[in-house]
Design a protein around this motif. Structure first.
Motif, PDB file in Angstrom:
ATOM      1  N   ALA A 186       0.837  -1.196   0.000  1.00 33.58           N
ATOM      2  CA  ALA A 186       0.000   0.000   0.000  1.00 33.58           C
ATOM      3  C   ALA A 186       0.869   1.242   0.000  1.00 33.58           C
ATOM      4  O   ALA A 186       1.915   1.287   0.669  1.00 33.58           O
ATOM      5  CB  ALA A 186      -0.919   0.016   1.222  1.00 33.58           C
ATOM      6  N   CYS A 187       0.450   2.243  -0.749  1.00 34.58           N
ATOM      7  CA  CYS A 187       1.073   3.564  -0.720  1.00 34.58           C
ATOM      8  C   CYS A 187       0.039   4.515  -0.135  1.00 34.58           C
ATOM      9  O   CYS A 187      -1.015   4.753  -0.745  1.00 34.58           O
ATOM     10  CB  CYS A 187       1.507   3.976  -2.117  1.00 34.58           C
ATOM     11  N   VAL A 188       0.338   5.026   1.069  1.00 30.63           N
ATOM     12  CA  VAL A 188      -0.686   5.642   1.917  1.00 30.63           C
ATOM     13  C   VAL A 188      -0.580   7.163   1.875  1.00 30.63           C
ATOM     14  O   VAL A 188       0.374   7.752   2.388  1.00 30.63           O
ATOM     15  CB  VAL A 188      -0.554   5.155   3.370  1.00 30.63           C
ATOM     16  N   ASN A 189      -1.569   7.792   1.263  1.00 27.73           N
ATOM     17  CA  ASN A 189      -1.652   9.249   1.166  1.00 27.73           C
ATOM     18  C   ASN A 189      -3.071   9.673   1.547  1.00 27.73           C
ATOM     19  O   ASN A 189      -3.745  10.398   0.843  1.00 27.73           O
ATOM     20  CB  ASN A 189      -1.320   9.695  -0.267  1.00 27.73           C
ATOM     21  N   SER A 190      -3.530   9.186   2.684  1.00 25.94           N
ATOM     22  CA  SER A 190      -4.946   9.264   3.048  1.00 25.94           C
ATOM     23  C   SER A 190      -5.352  10.626   3.601  1.00 25.94           C
ATOM     24  O   SER A 190      -4.572  11.315   4.258  1.00 25.94           O
ATOM     25  CB  SER A 190      -5.254   8.191   4.101  1.00 25.94           C
ATOM     26  N   PHE A 191      -6.609  10.973   3.363  1.00 23.88           N
ATOM     27  CA  PHE A 191      -7.223  12.103   4.059  1.00 23.88           C
ATOM     28  C   PHE A 191      -7.376  11.764   5.537  1.00 23.88           C
ATOM     29  O   PHE A 191      -7.098  12.565   6.414  1.00 23.88           O
ATOM     30  CB  PHE A 191      -8.589  12.404   3.444  1.00 23.88           C
ATOM     31  N   GLY A 192      -7.826  10.559   5.824  1.00 26.40           N
ATOM     32  CA  GLY A 192      -8.090  10.138   7.189  1.00 26.40           C
ATOM     33  C   GLY A 192      -6.834   9.787   7.955  1.00 26.40           C
ATOM     34  O   GLY A 192      -5.726   9.735   7.414  1.00 26.40           O
ATOM     35  N   SER A 193      -7.017   9.507   9.236  1.00 26.31           N
ATOM     36  CA  SER A 193      -5.909   9.165  10.129  1.00 26.31           C
ATOM     37  C   SER A 193      -5.808   7.657  10.300  1.00 26.31           C
ATOM     38  O   SER A 193      -6.817   6.953  10.373  1.00 26.31           O
ATOM     39  CB  SER A 193      -6.118   9.812  11.497  1.00 26.31           C
ATOM     40  N   VAL A 194      -4.580   7.162  10.402  1.00 23.76           N
ATOM     41  CA  VAL A 194      -4.359   5.741  10.678  1.00 23.76           C
ATOM     42  C   VAL A 194      -4.192   5.488  12.170  1.00 23.76           C
ATOM     43  O   VAL A 194      -4.109   4.336  12.600  1.00 23.76           O
ATOM     44  CB  VAL A 194      -3.116   5.213   9.918  1.00 23.76           C
ATOM     45  N   LEU A 195      -4.158   6.560  12.976  1.00 21.80           N
ATOM     46  CA  LEU A 195      -3.987   6.447  14.423  1.00 21.80           C
ATOM     47  C   LEU A 195      -5.295   6.768  15.144  1.00 21.80           C
ATOM     48  O   LEU A 195      -6.047   7.664  14.749  1.00 21.80           O
ATOM     49  CB  LEU A 195      -2.899   7.396  14.906  1.00 21.80           C
ATOM     50  N   MET A 196      -5.571   6.036  16.221  1.00 23.37           N
ATOM     51  CA  MET A 196      -6.764   6.276  17.011  1.00 23.37           C
ATOM     52  C   MET A 196      -6.628   7.607  17.743  1.00 23.37           C
ATOM     53  O   MET A 196      -5.536   7.946  18.232  1.00 23.37           O
ATOM     54  CB  MET A 196      -6.950   5.125  18.000  1.00 23.37           C
ATOM     55  N   PRO A 197      -7.682   8.408  17.842  1.00 19.34           N
ATOM     56  CA  PRO A 197      -7.583   9.742  18.428  1.00 19.34           C
ATOM     57  C   PRO A 197      -6.965   9.733  19.819  1.00 19.34           C
ATOM     58  O   PRO A 197      -7.350   8.949  20.689  1.00 19.34           O
ATOM     59  CB  PRO A 197      -9.049  10.212  18.484  1.00 19.34           C
ATOM     60  N   GLY A 198      -5.975  10.595  20.001  1.00 20.95           N
ATOM     61  CA  GLY A 198      -5.357  10.771  21.309  1.00 20.95           C
ATOM     62  C   GLY A 198      -4.450   9.647  21.743  1.00 20.95           C
ATOM     63  O   GLY A 198      -4.031   9.593  22.903  1.00 20.95           O
ATOM     64  N   THR A 199      -4.099   8.728  20.846  1.00 21.97           N
ATOM     65  CA  THR A 199      -3.243   7.601  21.201  1.00 21.97           C
ATOM     66  C   THR A 199      -2.146   7.419  20.156  1.00 21.97           C
ATOM     67  O   THR A 199      -2.164   8.048  19.097  1.00 21.97           O
ATOM     68  CB  THR A 199      -4.032   6.274  21.298  1.00 21.97           C
ATOM     69  N   ASP A 200      -1.209   6.532  20.448  1.00 23.54           N
ATOM     70  CA  ASP A 200      -0.194   6.138  19.481  1.00 23.54           C
ATOM     71  C   ASP A 200      -0.498   4.746  18.935  1.00 23.54           C
ATOM     72  O   ASP A 200       0.377   4.061  18.418  1.00 23.54           O
ATOM     73  CB  ASP A 200       1.204   6.151  20.126  1.00 23.54           C
ATOM     74  N   ALA A 201      -1.761   4.330  19.049  1.00 23.78           N
ATOM     75  CA  ALA A 201      -2.196   3.017  18.559  1.00 23.78           C
ATOM     76  C   ALA A 201      -2.813   3.174  17.175  1.00 23.78           C
ATOM     77  O   ALA A 201      -3.585   4.107  16.927  1.00 23.78           O
ATOM     78  CB  ALA A 201      -3.213   2.400  19.515  1.00 23.78           C
ATOM     79  N   TYR A 202      -2.487   2.271  16.297  1.00 25.40           N
ATOM     80  CA  TYR A 202      -3.039   2.282  14.947  1.00 25.40           C
ATOM     81  C   TYR A 202      -4.420   1.620  14.946  1.00 25.40           C
ATOM     82  O   TYR A 202      -4.662   0.652  15.681  1.00 25.40           O
ATOM     83  CB  TYR A 202      -2.099   1.545  13.982  1.00 25.40           C
ATOM     84  N   TRP A 203      -5.295   2.114  14.076  1.00 27.82           N
ATOM     85  CA  TRP A 203      -6.599   1.473  13.941  1.00 27.82           C
ATOM     86  C   TRP A 203      -6.454  -0.004  13.593  1.00 27.82           C
ATOM     87  O   TRP A 203      -7.294  -0.824  13.962  1.00 27.82           O
ATOM     88  CB  TRP A 203      -7.419   2.173  12.857  1.00 27.82           C
ATOM     89  N   ALA A 204      -5.384  -0.342  12.895  1.00 30.78           N
ATOM     90  CA  ALA A 204      -5.176  -1.728  12.456  1.00 30.78           C
ATOM     91  C   ALA A 204      -4.557  -2.616  13.536  1.00 30.78           C
ATOM     92  O   ALA A 204      -4.221  -3.768  13.258  1.00 30.78           O
ATOM     93  CB  ALA A 204      -4.278  -1.738  11.216  1.00 30.78           C
TER      94      ALA A 204
END
Length: 333
Positions: A186-204
């Motif tokens: 994947a080449c990631v240039n997203s509008f959205g965030s890959v990190l959960m709000p207020g944390t250093d944890a990734y949604w994945a």
């Protein structure tokens, strides 16, 4: 034996595929090429509202060509579609391509679908003169194709941004107990965030294997406002974007199977990025089978397993690409 990551934890853990990359640090852009050793059954699914693609109509049902010689992913917005010209030049030199009938003096036509991301506003000197640099970058990427390649700020992810964080190129793989391999890039240039709000944890994070993107976890009492998008490029609580990807498997698939796997793989975007598939995202995913069609065709349960693995492996690749880019730019250690 449980499903595990492959030896490299890269898309190239699938036998019969290589990846080439080229980038220009001054322009802050680049190209990635996924190169199967022989024509591969292929499909594509597009979910973003602002896509930029080439030759994807060829992958629709009922068309003449159902195999591809390569897939390209490129920065540069619509300028980047020219990367295919360089990839085609390399393939022509190698004698690869599609012919209805072999005729002396008539070269086969390389089949090279691809997609672009918008990095024109992400920095770098985009004031090139004359012809855009993407055909040359495409040929360079083709010529460097190998089993090992760089993650983070490399290839088409060179100038990417993932929400408010640096974006980049990520890859991951999964090998089943039976030995079937699924790889994602994947080449990631997203509008959205890959990190959960207020944390250093990734949604994945639920899909992470062996700490591949840092091992961060949300706190036990994590909660959020449904309208809090965290470190997206805009946040309604407090563009131009795209994540483009490719799935490769050594499972035998028909073109119809590959299209179903591509549709299922789209959920990997939503597991890793929030929000996703927005009107200004060009999110798209390609699927390749290096083994080609099986006879008889795989049963629906097998296709379902491959599609689910494609989604989870893609989510891992997205997080891994951003994590590597953040590490390279000093955002994480």
């Amino acid at each position: 034996m449980a499903t595990t990551a492959g030896k490299r934890n890269l898309i190239t853990d699938v036998a019969g595929v290589r990846v080439g990359q080229a980038q220009d640090a001054r322009i802050d852009t680049g190209v990635t090429v996924i190169l199967p050793d022989k024509p591969a059954v292929a499909a594509c699914a597009v979910a973003g509202g602002g896509p930029g693609t080439r030759e994807t109509d060829l992958l629709s049902a009922g068309t003449l060509v159902d195999r591809v010689d390569a897939i390209f992913l490129s920065g540069g917005s619509a300028f980047g579609l020219g990367a295919a010209d360089g990839v085609m030049a390399g393939l022509k030199q190698a004698g690869r391509g599609f012919s209805l009938v072999d005729r002396p003096g008539v070269p086969p036509t390389p089949i090279v679908p691809g997609a672009i991301l918008y990095d024109l506003a992400n920095g770098g000197d985009k004031n090139w003169e004359g012809i855009a640099p993407y055909a040359a970058l495409g040929l360079e990427a083709f010529n460097t194709a190998a089993q090992d390649f760089s993650l983070g700020r490399a290839g088409a992810g060179q100038g990417a941004r993932a929400g408010q964080h640096p974006g980049g190129t990520g890859s991951a793989s999964a090998v089943t107990a039976e030995g079937v391999t699924v790889g994602a890039l994947a080449c990631v240039n997203s509008f959205g965030s890959v990190l959960m709000p207020g944390t250093d944890a990734y949604w994945a994070w639920p899909y992470e294997m062996a700490g591949e993107f840092g091992g961060g976890r949300p706190p036990a009492d994590f909660s959020m406002d449904p309208e809090d998008w965290g470190a997206a490029k805009a946040n309604p609580v407090l563009g131009q974007n795209t994540t483009i990807a490719c799935i490769v498997t050594d499972a035998a698939l028909t073109p119809a199977n590959a299209r179903r796997v591509a549709q299922m793989a789209l959920s990997g975007f939503s597991r890793a990025i929030r929000p996703v598939f927005a009107p200004f995202d060009g999110d798209a995913v390609f699927v390749l089978s290096t083994k080609g069609e099986a006879s008889p065709a795989p049963d629906p349960l097998t296709v379902t397993r491959i599609g689910e693995l494609a989604a989870s492996t893609l989510a891992r690749a997205i997080a891994r690409g951003v994590h590597e880019a953040r590490r390279q730019t000093g955002a994480v250690v």
